[in-house]
Design a protein around this motif. Sequence first.
Motif, PDB file in Angstrom:
ATOM      1  N   ARG A  22       0.838  -1.215   0.000  1.00 56.39           N
ATOM      2  CA  ARG A  22       0.000   0.000   0.000  1.00 56.39           C
ATOM      3  C   ARG A  22       0.866   1.256   0.000  1.00 56.39           C
ATOM      4  N   ALA A  23       1.960   1.215   0.727  1.00 60.50           N
ATOM      5  CA  ALA A  23       2.848   2.375   0.812  1.00 60.50           C
ATOM      6  C   ALA A  23       3.738   2.508  -0.419  1.00 60.50           C
ATOM      7  N   GLY A  24       3.810   1.454  -1.233  1.00 59.48           N
ATOM      8  CA  GLY A  24       4.625   1.503  -2.440  1.00 59.48           C
ATOM      9  C   GLY A  24       6.119   1.517  -2.159  1.00 59.48           C
ATOM     10  N   VAL A  25       6.537   0.845  -1.117  1.00 58.66           N
ATOM     11  CA  VAL A  25       7.968   0.815  -0.785  1.00 58.66           C
ATOM     12  C   VAL A  25       8.550  -0.564  -1.082  1.00 58.66           C
ATOM     13  N   GLU A  26       9.852  -0.577  -1.281  1.00 58.91           N
ATOM     14  CA  GLU A  26      10.565  -1.824  -1.532  1.00 58.91           C
ATOM     15  C   GLU A  26      10.547  -2.698  -0.282  1.00 58.91           C
ATOM     16  N   ALA A  27      10.517  -3.985  -0.502  1.00 59.19           N
ATOM     17  CA  ALA A  27      10.564  -4.922   0.621  1.00 59.19           C
ATOM     18  C   ALA A  27      11.955  -4.895   1.250  1.00 59.19           C
ATOM     19  N   ILE A  28      11.966  -5.034   2.549  1.00 59.99           N
ATOM     20  CA  ILE A  28      13.234  -5.190   3.261  1.00 59.99           C
ATOM     21  C   ILE A  28      13.586  -6.671   3.195  1.00 59.99           C
ATOM     22  N   THR A  29      14.785  -6.962   2.781  1.00 59.98           N
ATOM     23  CA  THR A  29      15.213  -8.353   2.745  1.00 59.98           C
ATOM     24  C   THR A  29      16.283  -8.550   3.807  1.00 59.98           C
ATOM     25  N   VAL A  30      16.279  -9.713   4.368  1.00 58.84           N
ATOM     26  CA  VAL A  30      17.266 -10.047   5.391  1.00 58.84           C
ATOM     27  C   VAL A  30      17.997 -11.300   4.951  1.00 58.84           C
ATOM     28  N   PRO A  31      19.244 -11.447   5.367  1.00 62.37           N
ATOM     29  CA  PRO A  31      19.950 -12.684   5.025  1.00 62.37           C
ATOM     30  C   PRO A  31      19.205 -13.877   5.603  1.00 62.37           C
ATOM     31  N   ALA A  32      19.020 -14.881   4.795  1.00 63.49           N
ATOM     32  CA  ALA A  32      18.299 -16.081   5.223  1.00 63.49           C
ATOM     33  C   ALA A  32      19.053 -17.301   4.697  1.00 63.49           C
ATOM     34  N   PRO A  33      20.173 -17.622   5.317  1.00 68.20           N
ATOM     35  CA  PRO A  33      21.038 -18.675   4.781  1.00 68.20           C
ATOM     36  C   PRO A  33      20.429 -20.069   4.772  1.00 68.20           C
ATOM     37  N   ARG A  34      19.421 -20.325   5.561  1.00 68.00           N
ATOM     38  CA  ARG A  34      18.845 -21.675   5.614  1.00 68.00           C
ATOM     39  C   ARG A  34      17.772 -21.901   4.547  1.00 68.00           C
TER      40      ARG A  34
END
Length: 124
Positions: free
Chosen positions: A35-47
């Motif tokens: 709704r806000a039109g912002v990019e998703a925050i991604t986090v390292p997810a090694p598994r």
Amino acid sequence: MAPPNAAWIHFLRKYGPIKSNENCFDELIERARRRAGVEAITVPAPRIDEAVQILSDAKAPSSVILTGDAGDGKTYHCRQIWHRLGGTEAAWESDEGDILGVKQLSVAGRQLWVVRDLSELDDL
């Protein structure tokens, strides 16, 4: 049709703390982000790579269980795995075709059952 091992799932959904506020819900955060039109925050997810490999192995069907407190990122990881296995965002967001709130996806010639939230299985 109930998922296999329904009694075991019934036990697991009662295990662990209960989420207490909406900032712990990946689904709500994703909707607000769009709704806000912002990019998703991604986090390292090694598994994630390991989970995708386990679930993609047609020779050794397995389960992957993500555990943790509310807000730890279980649904985030589950959604990332869903996408990597070929699931669409539209199917992830929709309840259409779900059986008891369980997502299904064909992977390596088998049916993958994805339980996003064990509390959705109250009827078991």
